[in-house]
Design an enzyme around this catalytic site. Structure first.
Site, mmCIF file in Angstrom:
data_model
loop_
_atom_site.group_PDB
_atom_site.id
_atom_site.type_symbol
_atom_site.label_atom_id
_atom_site.label_comp_id
_atom_site.label_asym_id
_atom_site.label_seq_id
_atom_site.Cartn_x
_atom_site.Cartn_y
_atom_site.Cartn_z
ATOM 1 N N ARG A 223 0.684 -1.135 -0.031
ATOM 2 C CA ARG A 223 0.080 0.133 -0.100
ATOM 3 C C ARG A 223 0.856 1.132 0.010
ATOM 4 O O ARG A 223 2.038 1.211 0.630
ATOM 5 C CB ARG A 223 -0.852 -0.035 1.166
ATOM 6 C CG ARG A 223 -2.057 -0.928 1.145
ATOM 7 C CD ARG A 223 -3.064 -0.260 0.149
ATOM 8 N NE ARG A 223 -4.345 -1.131 0.059
ATOM 9 C CZ ARG A 223 -4.544 -2.193 -0.802
ATOM 10 N NH1 ARG A 223 -3.802 -2.327 -1.508
ATOM 11 N NH2 ARG A 223 -5.653 -2.969 -0.726
ATOM 12 N N HIS A 271 -1.268 0.884 -9.882
ATOM 13 C CA HIS A 271 -1.812 -0.032 -8.881
ATOM 14 C C HIS A 271 -2.716 -1.030 -9.807
ATOM 15 O O HIS A 271 -4.094 -1.107 -9.737
ATOM 16 C CB HIS A 271 -3.129 0.717 -8.294
ATOM 17 C CG HIS A 271 -3.386 0.029 -6.918
ATOM 18 N ND1 HIS A 271 -3.757 0.801 -5.583
ATOM 19 C CD2 HIS A 271 -3.636 -1.324 -6.558
ATOM 20 C CE1 HIS A 271 -3.819 -0.299 -4.699
ATOM 21 N NE2 HIS A 271 -3.884 -1.464 -5.423
#
Ligand code: GLV
Length: 308
Positions: A223, A271
């Protein structure tokens, strides 16, 4: 008994049709249809919807992704469970991404991408054999273990680090704060697949980078908030970190003037390491609903005290 699929209509409709085959008795409502919130027992969503408080019968919140940090601080109705997405399709995508990134770093891909831009035809380095390039994966959940298994055939010496002890064939396993330094000292390519928790936020920082061998490389597919971005910029400047492949940032996307965009030592992807496809999602949800109906624990149930 209704499952509310709070995802885009196209994927929601596809999910409903797959679930109609797998679990014919399961009612599925889509977020842009009329539904009674008090009838919603299971919610499939990436973020908590505004009308959560009205879902008084809610028993399960299924994350659309492997991560659940986006639910941090949200109070679910008493007794409701939060469930990560655990699905072979996600693990397969992460295996591919980590393999691509580790091989790319092992074989100087960031340098060659930059050289091509400048029309330079030159060997960047003679890479050591894989047996002399030590890869270490932080986070030994489904994704971390999957990535390690995918790397095994290349012959990299492999290690893993996690909060709690693990035993994985062919992988030297380290755990806890006390063993972190030893893990880092033997790691030439560091892969971050940790969950984001208060303990792991900012873990990829100057002090951690300093414990890696000089010139180590980073793969960040956890993350964005795991990484202290100015510390990475500084470590790239000194050469302590030679290159990085980043799939996650904070924020996403990065602002236009962010140094990561133009840094030739960084490969940046938006992502996309794991993309949740309905074909992956629907069987996993169906299997968990069946388990739950039979009183068995669901795969990916989050332990609130751990945060993942
Ligand atoms: C994506 O990042 C996910 O959590 O699946």
């Amino acid at each position: 008994m209704t499952l509310l699929a709070n995802i885009d209509t196209e994927r929601g409709a596809k999910l409903r049709s797959i679930l109609a085959d797998l679990l014919p008795d399961q009612q599925v409502a889509l977020a842009d249809e009329a539904y009674d919130p008090t009838d919603i027992r299971h919610l499939l969503t990436w973020k908590i919807p505004d009308n959560l408080a009205q879902m008084t019968a809610l028993k399960t919140v299924f994350s659309v992704g492997a991560g659940v940090d986006q639910f941090t601080g949200i109070r679910l109705p008493d007794g409701a469970k939060l469930v990560r997405l655990v699905a072979p399709g996600l693990v397969a995508m992460m295996r591919e991404y980590v393999t691509m990134a580790v091989l790319g770093l092992h074989r100087d891909l960031p340098a060659y991408i930059a050289q091509r831009q400048a029309q330079v035809w030159k060997m960047a380095s003679v890479p050591p054999p894989a047996s002399a390039r030590r890869v270490g994966v932080m986070g030994l959940g489904e994704l971390g273990k999957g990535a390690l298994a995918a790397l095994q055939p290349f012959g990299f010496p492999l290690a893993g680090w996690a909060r709690s002890p693990h035993k994985i064939d062919g992988v030297e396993c380290f755990h806890g704060a006390a063993m972190l330094d030893d893990f880092l000292a033997r790691t030439d390519i560091l892969v971050c697949l940790l969950p984001l928790t208060p303990q792991t936020e900012g873990i990829l920082n100057a002090s951690l980078f300093a414990k890696l061998p000089h010139g180590a490389a980073l793969v960040q597919a956890g993350r964005g908030r795991h990484l202290n971005q100015p510390d990475l910029v500084a470590a790239l400047e000194t050469g302590q970190i030679s290159a990085a492949v980043l799939d996650v940032t904070d924020p996403e996307p990065l602002p236009q003037d962010h140094p990561f965009w133009g840094d030739p030592r960084i490969i940046l992807t938006p992502h996309i390491a794991c993309i949740t496809q309905v074909e992956t999602l629907a069987p996993a949800i169906a299997a968990n609903l069946s388990r739950d109906a039979q009183g068995q624990p669901m795969l990916g149930e989050v332990a609130p005290e751990r945060g993942y």
